[in-house]
Design a protein around this motif. Sequence first.
Motif, mmCIF file in Angstrom:
data_model
loop_
_atom_site.group_PDB
_atom_site.id
_atom_site.type_symbol
_atom_site.label_atom_id
_atom_site.label_comp_id
_atom_site.label_asym_id
_atom_site.label_seq_id
_atom_site.Cartn_x
_atom_site.Cartn_y
_atom_site.Cartn_z
ATOM 1 N N HIS A 506 0.850 -1.198 0.000
ATOM 2 C CA HIS A 506 0.000 0.000 0.000
ATOM 3 C C HIS A 506 0.886 1.250 0.000
ATOM 4 C CE1 HIS A 506 -3.316 2.701 0.912
ATOM 5 N NE2 HIS A 506 -2.620 3.195 1.937
ATOM 6 N N VAL A 507 0.562 2.187 -0.873
ATOM 7 C CA VAL A 507 1.298 3.454 -0.929
ATOM 8 C C VAL A 507 0.390 4.550 -0.395
ATOM 9 C CG1 VAL A 507 2.471 5.126 -2.414
ATOM 10 C CG2 VAL A 507 2.634 2.679 -2.936
ATOM 11 N N ALA A 508 0.825 5.182 0.697
ATOM 12 C CA ALA A 508 0.044 6.263 1.318
ATOM 13 C C ALA A 508 0.710 7.603 1.032
ATOM 14 C CB ALA A 508 -0.051 6.039 2.819
ATOM 15 N N PHE A 509 -0.113 8.649 0.989
ATOM 16 C CA PHE A 509 0.416 9.972 0.677
ATOM 17 C C PHE A 509 0.624 10.829 1.941
ATOM 18 C CE2 PHE A 509 -1.728 9.558 -3.723
ATOM 19 C CZ PHE A 509 -0.667 8.777 -4.165
ATOM 20 N N ASP A 510 0.252 10.267 3.112
ATOM 21 C CA ASP A 510 0.525 10.957 4.380
ATOM 22 C C ASP A 510 0.677 9.904 5.472
ATOM 23 O OD1 ASP A 510 -2.176 10.626 5.868
ATOM 24 O OD2 ASP A 510 -2.772 11.497 3.923
ATOM 25 N N ARG A 511 1.341 10.279 6.548
ATOM 26 C CA ARG A 511 1.669 9.331 7.622
ATOM 27 C C ARG A 511 0.436 8.803 8.340
ATOM 28 N NH1 ARG A 511 6.586 7.191 6.841
ATOM 29 N NH2 ARG A 511 8.185 8.810 6.570
ATOM 30 N N HIS A 534 5.299 5.515 2.482
ATOM 31 C CA HIS A 534 4.837 6.907 2.497
ATOM 32 C C HIS A 534 5.491 7.623 1.312
ATOM 33 C CE1 HIS A 534 5.376 11.210 4.086
ATOM 34 N NE2 HIS A 534 4.157 11.079 3.573
ATOM 35 N N SER A 535 4.667 8.095 0.386
ATOM 36 C CA SER A 535 5.175 8.774 -0.813
ATOM 37 C C SER A 535 5.019 10.280 -0.650
ATOM 38 C CB SER A 535 4.416 8.300 -2.061
ATOM 39 O OG SER A 535 4.863 8.990 -3.204
ATOM 40 N N GLN A 536 6.143 10.963 -0.407
ATOM 41 C CA GLN A 536 6.090 12.414 -0.197
ATOM 42 C C GLN A 536 5.672 13.176 -1.446
ATOM 43 O OE1 GLN A 536 9.388 14.057 2.288
ATOM 44 N NE2 GLN A 536 10.322 12.040 1.935
ATOM 45 N N TYR A 537 5.994 12.593 -2.586
ATOM 46 C CA TYR A 537 5.695 13.279 -3.857
ATOM 47 C C TYR A 537 4.465 12.717 -4.565
ATOM 48 C CZ TYR A 537 10.381 15.087 -3.086
ATOM 49 O OH TYR A 537 11.475 15.689 -2.539
ATOM 50 N N ARG A 538 3.657 11.971 -3.801
ATOM 51 C CA ARG A 538 2.368 11.455 -4.293
ATOM 52 C C ARG A 538 2.525 10.549 -5.525
ATOM 53 N NH1 ARG A 538 2.942 16.095 -3.023
ATOM 54 N NH2 ARG A 538 3.337 16.772 -5.155
ATOM 55 N N SER A 539 3.651 9.870 -5.599
ATOM 56 C CA SER A 539 3.878 8.935 -6.697
ATOM 57 C C SER A 539 3.477 7.533 -6.271
ATOM 58 C CB SER A 539 5.350 8.947 -7.122
ATOM 59 O OG SER A 539 5.601 7.897 -8.021
ATOM 60 N N LEU A 540 2.634 6.915 -7.059
ATOM 61 C CA LEU A 540 2.200 5.548 -6.783
ATOM 62 C C LEU A 540 3.203 4.539 -7.323
ATOM 63 C CD1 LEU A 540 -0.175 3.659 -5.845
ATOM 64 C CD2 LEU A 540 -1.027 3.825 -8.189
ATOM 65 N N VAL A 541 3.779 4.853 -8.463
ATOM 66 C CA VAL A 541 4.600 3.886 -9.191
ATOM 67 C C VAL A 541 5.979 3.698 -8.571
ATOM 68 C CG1 VAL A 541 5.729 3.423 -11.408
ATOM 69 C CG2 VAL A 541 3.380 4.281 -11.367
ATOM 70 N N ARG A 542 6.689 4.781 -8.232
ATOM 71 C CA ARG A 542 8.075 4.670 -7.781
ATOM 72 C C ARG A 542 8.260 3.837 -6.507
ATOM 73 N NH1 ARG A 542 10.226 10.726 -8.408
ATOM 74 N NH2 ARG A 542 8.007 11.102 -8.681
ATOM 75 N N PRO A 543 7.469 4.087 -5.443
ATOM 76 C CA PRO A 543 7.648 3.232 -4.246
ATOM 77 C C PRO A 543 7.342 1.761 -4.525
ATOM 78 C CG PRO A 543 6.374 5.211 -3.730
ATOM 79 C CD PRO A 543 6.478 5.145 -5.213
ATOM 80 N N LEU A 544 6.307 1.529 -5.321
ATOM 81 C CA LEU A 544 5.936 0.148 -5.643
ATOM 82 C C LEU A 544 7.059 -0.547 -6.420
ATOM 83 C CD1 LEU A 544 3.806 -2.105 -5.706
ATOM 84 C CD2 LEU A 544 2.850 -1.049 -7.765
#
Length: 608
Positions: A506-511, A534-544
């Motif tokens: 799961h990628v979240a955009f805030d803690r 936690h994706s600081q830059y609201r990217s779904l793809v990069r953390p995944l």
Amino acid sequence: MNYSVLKRLLIGKPLKTKELGDQKLSKLKALAILSSDALSSVAYGTEQILIVLATVGVLAYWYSIPIAIGVLVLLTALILSYRQIIYAYPQGGGAYIVSKTNLGENPGLIAGGSLLVDYILTVAVSVSAGTDALTSAFPTLHHYNVVIACLLVIFITVLNLRGVTESASVLAYPVYLFVIALILLIAVGLFKIATGQVSPELHPSLGTVVPGISLFLLLKAFSSGCSALTGVEAISNAVPNFKEPGAKNAVHTLMLMGGILAVLFSGITFLAYWLGISPKADETVVSQIASSVFGRNGFYYFIQGTTALILVLAANTGFSAFPLLAVNLSSDKYMPRMFQIRGDRLGYSNGIVTLGIASIVLIVAFKGATEQLIPLYAVGVFIPFTLSQTGMIVKWLREKPAGWQGKLTINLIGALITLTVLIILFTTKFSQVWSVLIFLPVIVYIFHRIHTHYEAVGEQLRIKQGEKIGKLEGSVVIVPVAGMTKVVENSLNYARTIGDTVIAVHVAFDRESEKRMEEKWEKWQPDIRIVTFHSQYRSLVRPLFRFIDMAEEKARENNMAITVVIPQFITKKSWQNILHNQSSLLLKAHLLYRKNVIVTTVPYRFKK
């Protein structure tokens, strides 16, 4: 009206493969569908000669007669040469097959590339010329030339998508009406000349001294007149479309076409000379001849109408030959394999549609004024003309069958004449044809890149004898999850059935939402591990992707497979898709090119 109903309405019901034999052409239909380009060139071949001679003056018009004789000699050589090519290569392919087989790969690709471009030019030039003939009779339509031409291309494209025999049945009438109309025009014109109804003062006498005339200009006029020979090679490319015996029927059609073309071209050129016709920007030479012979009456409009039709329908030669040439190139892995696929009506639909689109682009780019393309059009024909004749010379010298000396002589004469014309075209019209020196190498390069790709694919897919395939010890399934929904639950249930280890990501955009997701997950699916980012830059793809990279490396060390299961819901109506974020499509698009990752989509269909 949905797509399938519209398609059935425009193209007709699909045909069974076993009905392919019914789509073969008889000689009369083949003459109409494959000779329309060559026969239509009568409408502008003479005009191209006169346009060049007009730069010197009216006194130079008498040179159109010896120039026309030269064009007829070349026509005879080409007809005899292509007659031999048809018998030697009855599988079709014409200049491409002859050049590739006898001269090598690159000469074959140059011939094939030249012809592909030439067929696109055929459609663009023919339709534009037909539109000009139409607007010559109805000058108020001049402003709509481009729109009319594009609509005509669409009409011919749809007609060809309906099948070879159906388009031939429709096109046969205009072609034969055109032949009848011009024979009538020539006969009446000659009768009026013979009976003294036409003043002999309208034209300069043969042999008149013309100040300022030069060999360069005469050669330029001759090369312009050779545009009347475009389309002669089309029959040799389309031999597979003929009813059996294919080669024999194709040869008879070729000889008949050559005879008709010679009569019409000679007659129009002579009448233009005798009547003192000068080329005009807003009226064609044929229109002026018809007006002089008949006046602006019903016969005049009959001739203009059939001329406009034949010029437009001459494009059909390109639609008949382009797909078959594309099939040959595709079979040899130089063009995409989609060109080998037959459509609902058993025609090569992808080739037909590609040709239609390319022609419309040319017409729009040149705003319907494609006269400047005619020299390029002629060069595109004479390059494969020369290569095919040279290839046949090599064939006869290598094989030496019975009577090879006579066959060699015919092809040698043909090669020398076509090479001479090619040199003249480049010498006299270099400013108009120089682009061929750029786009032909580019096309050949593209052919080689496509071929290299297909060879590499074949090598990688080929099963080698004795080769052992490593066994995988297990599998890891990664499921990207946006929340706790039935869509996710459906995907997790599937993941359990195919994987030894299932991990939700799961990628979240805030803690806060990250922590909340972990807590809820622990209660909802305690037996499945969840990894949150936690994706600081609201990217779904990069953390995944970072996580997939790590999982892939560990899986490779343990000889395990990685599968990414993507949950996707399917709306009941297609328009509803725009109301939702298509994150699943985005993930699939990025994962598709990952080397060691299997991508699976698990759909969840909404009922309302």
